[in-house]
Design a protein around this motif. Structure first.
Motif, short mmCIF file in Angstrom:
data_model
loop_
_atom_site.label_atom_id
_atom_site.label_comp_id
_atom_site.label_asym_id
_atom_site.label_seq_id
_atom_site.Cartn_x
_atom_site.Cartn_y
_atom_site.Cartn_z
N THR A 8 9.11 85.12 1.24
CA THR A 8 8.01 84.33 1.76
C THR A 8 7.91 84.59 3.26
OG1 THR A 8 7.15 82.06 1.73
CG2 THR A 8 9.48 82.29 2.19
N LEU A 12 8.70 82.03 9.34
CA LEU A 12 9.53 80.83 9.20
C LEU A 12 10.98 81.20 9.47
CD1 LEU A 12 7.95 79.23 6.00
CD2 LEU A 12 7.82 78.34 8.34
N ALA A 14 13.99 79.98 8.35
CA ALA A 14 14.99 80.12 7.29
C ALA A 14 14.87 81.46 6.55
CB ALA A 14 14.92 78.94 6.33
N PRO A 15 13.67 81.82 6.07
CA PRO A 15 13.56 83.12 5.38
C PRO A 15 13.93 84.29 6.29
CG PRO A 15 11.57 81.82 5.06
CD PRO A 15 12.42 81.05 6.01
N ILE A 18 17.69 84.51 6.39
CA ILE A 18 18.22 85.06 5.14
C ILE A 18 18.01 86.57 5.12
CG2 ILE A 18 17.86 85.14 2.63
CD1 ILE A 18 17.30 82.11 2.74
N ASN A 62 13.08 85.65 -2.42
CA ASN A 62 13.11 84.37 -1.72
C ASN A 62 11.68 83.87 -1.55
OD1 ASN A 62 13.83 82.12 -0.31
ND2 ASN A 62 14.03 83.18 1.65
N PHE A 85 16.41 82.98 -4.92
CA PHE A 85 16.96 81.99 -3.99
C PHE A 85 16.27 80.62 -4.10
CE2 PHE A 85 17.89 85.83 -1.30
CZ PHE A 85 19.25 85.65 -1.21
N ASP A 86 15.03 80.62 -4.59
CA ASP A 86 14.24 79.38 -4.48
C ASP A 86 13.58 79.04 -5.82
OD1 ASP A 86 13.13 77.14 -3.37
OD2 ASP A 86 11.91 78.19 -1.88
N SER A 130 12.28 73.61 -3.76
CA SER A 130 13.33 73.03 -2.92
C SER A 130 12.83 71.80 -2.20
CB SER A 130 13.80 74.03 -1.88
OG SER A 130 14.03 75.25 -2.48
N ARG A 134 14.56 68.12 -2.46
CA ARG A 134 15.04 67.34 -1.30
C ARG A 134 14.41 65.96 -1.30
NH1 ARG A 134 14.56 72.46 2.98
NH2 ARG A 134 15.80 73.81 1.62
N TRP A 157 6.18 73.13 6.41
CA TRP A 157 7.42 73.71 6.97
C TRP A 157 7.26 74.08 8.45
CZ3 TRP A 157 10.98 72.42 3.71
CH2 TRP A 157 10.98 72.79 2.36
N GLN A 228 22.47 74.75 5.95
CA GLN A 228 22.51 75.72 4.86
C GLN A 228 23.01 77.02 5.48
OE1 GLN A 228 19.37 74.91 1.73
NE2 GLN A 228 18.06 75.13 3.50
N PHE A 230 22.91 80.28 5.82
CA PHE A 230 22.06 81.39 5.37
C PHE A 230 22.79 82.72 5.39
CE2 PHE A 230 18.81 78.34 7.05
CZ PHE A 230 18.29 78.01 5.81
#
Ligand code: IPT
Length: 265
Positions: A8, A12, A14-15, A18, A62, A85-86, A130, A134, A157, A228, A230
Motif C-alpha cells: 500500500t 505512509l 508504517a508500510p 516494512i 502489505n 501482512f494485513d 487492522s 484495533r 491514517w 509494532q 516493523f
C-alpha cells in the motif's frame, strides 16, 4: 534470487518501514526485491501479474485485503508462495501480523490505569482489517470497565486526517480525558490540533498512538504508543520466503509492546 513486494501507499510511515526492512534483510541474504505500490486493493491482481512475469520466487503483500481477495491472490500466484501482512486470522493464507487485539488492549489499559474515563477513539479507515481489529479491541477492553467511548471518529491514517478529526473531537463542550489513536501519524495531527486549541498534552488530554514509527519519539511531546516491530516483521517474512519450506500454512502473530513516553499522564 528475487522476491516481490506488493505494498500500500509508501508515503505512509508504517508500510515504508516494512518495505525498508524487507529490502535490507533480502539484501543480506543475497536476494533482490521488486516493489509494486498499489493505490487500491483491486490493483493487487495486476501488480501480481507484473511481478510473476518477472519471475519472483516469493511474494509479500502489505495491502489491507478481505479474506476472499487474499485467497484469490494466493490461488493466482500458486505455486509461488505469498505471505500477507494485513489480513484477518480467518483468511486461509500465509500470514505474518501483529497482535491487534493485544495492542488495543495495552493502549486502553494504559489510559484506564491513569484514571481516565472520558475516552475518545480515533480509528483508521473502515476498509482496513487492522483498523477494524484495533477499534474492536479498544471497545472490548473499555466495555470490561463499563466504559462507552465518548466519541468515535475515523481518519485515513494520514496526519492531515488526524488533525481534522482531532479538531472535531475537541469541539464539544467537555473535552475528552484521553484519545486513543489508531496510528502515530494521525496522533501527530491530533497533537497539532490540541496545540492550536491551547489544550495541553498530557496536562489536559492524554494521547496514545499505535505503530511506534521512527519519528514518534521526536513528536512534541514524545508520543506514548504501541510498538509494532516493523524491522522484525520484515526480517521474519523474508527469512520464511527464502527458507523453501513454504508448503504448510504458516500463520505467525507478532507481539506488540507499550512504549510510555510523555503524551500520556
Ligand atoms: C498499518 C499501520 O499501523 C498504519 O499506521 C498504516 O500505515 C497502515 O498500516 C497502512 O496500511 S500496519 C499494517 C501491517 C497493518
Amino acid at each position: 534470487r528475487t522476491l516481490g513486494l506488493i505494498t500500500t501507499d509508501l508515503a505512509l510511515h508504517a508500510p515504508s518501514q516494512i518495505a525498508s526492512a524487507v529490502k535490507s534483510r533480502a539484501g543480506e541474504c543475497g536476494a533482490s526485491v521488486l516493489i509494486s505500490m498499489v493505490e487500491h486493493p483491486e490493483r493487487c491482481q495486476a501488480a501480481l501479474q507484473e511481478l510473476l512475469a518477472q519471475r519472483v520466487e516469493g511474494l509479500l503483500v502489505n495491502v489491507p485485503l478481505d479474506d476472499p481477495q487474499a485467497e484469490h491472490i494466493r490461488q493466482l500466484a500458486a505455486p509461488v508462495p505469498v505471505l500477507f501482512f494485513d489480513v484477518s486470522p480467518e483468511a486461509k493464507v500465509h500470514r505474518l501480523a501483529f497482535d491487534a487485539e493485544q495492542g488495543a488492549t495495552l493502549g486502553a489499559e494504559h489510559l484506564l490505569s491513569l484514571g481516565h474515563r472520558r475516552i475518545a477513539l480515533l480509528s483508521g479507515p473502515e476498509s482496513s482489517v487492522s483498523s477494524r481489529a484495533r477499534l474492536a479491541g479498544w471497545q472490548a477492553r473499555l466495555a470490561q470497565d463499563e466504559i462507552v467511548p465518548c466519541a468515535i471518529a475515523h481518519g485515513d491514517w494520514s496526519a492531515a486526517s488526524g488533525y481534522e478529526k482531532g479538531h472535531q473531537l475537541l469541539a464539544g463542550s467537555t473535552l475528552p480525558d484521553a484519545i486513543l489513536v489508531a496510528n502515530d501519524q494521525m496522533a501527530l495531527g491530533v497533537m497539532r490540533a490540541c496545540a492550536e486549541k491551547g489544550v495541553a498534552v498530557p496536562g489536559q488530554i492524554s494521547v496514545v498512538g499505535f505503530d511506534d514509527t521512527a519519528d514518534s519519539a521526536w513528536f512534541s511531546p514524545p508520543l506514548t504508543t504501541v510498538r509494532q516491530a516493523f524491522r522484525i516483521a520484515g526480517e521474519r517474512s523474508v527469512e520464511w520466503l527464502l527458507s523453501g519450506s513454504t508448503d504448510a500454512l504458516w500463520q505467525t502473530q507478532l507481539p506488540v509492546t507499550l512504549v510510555e513516553r510523555h503524551s500520556s499522564a
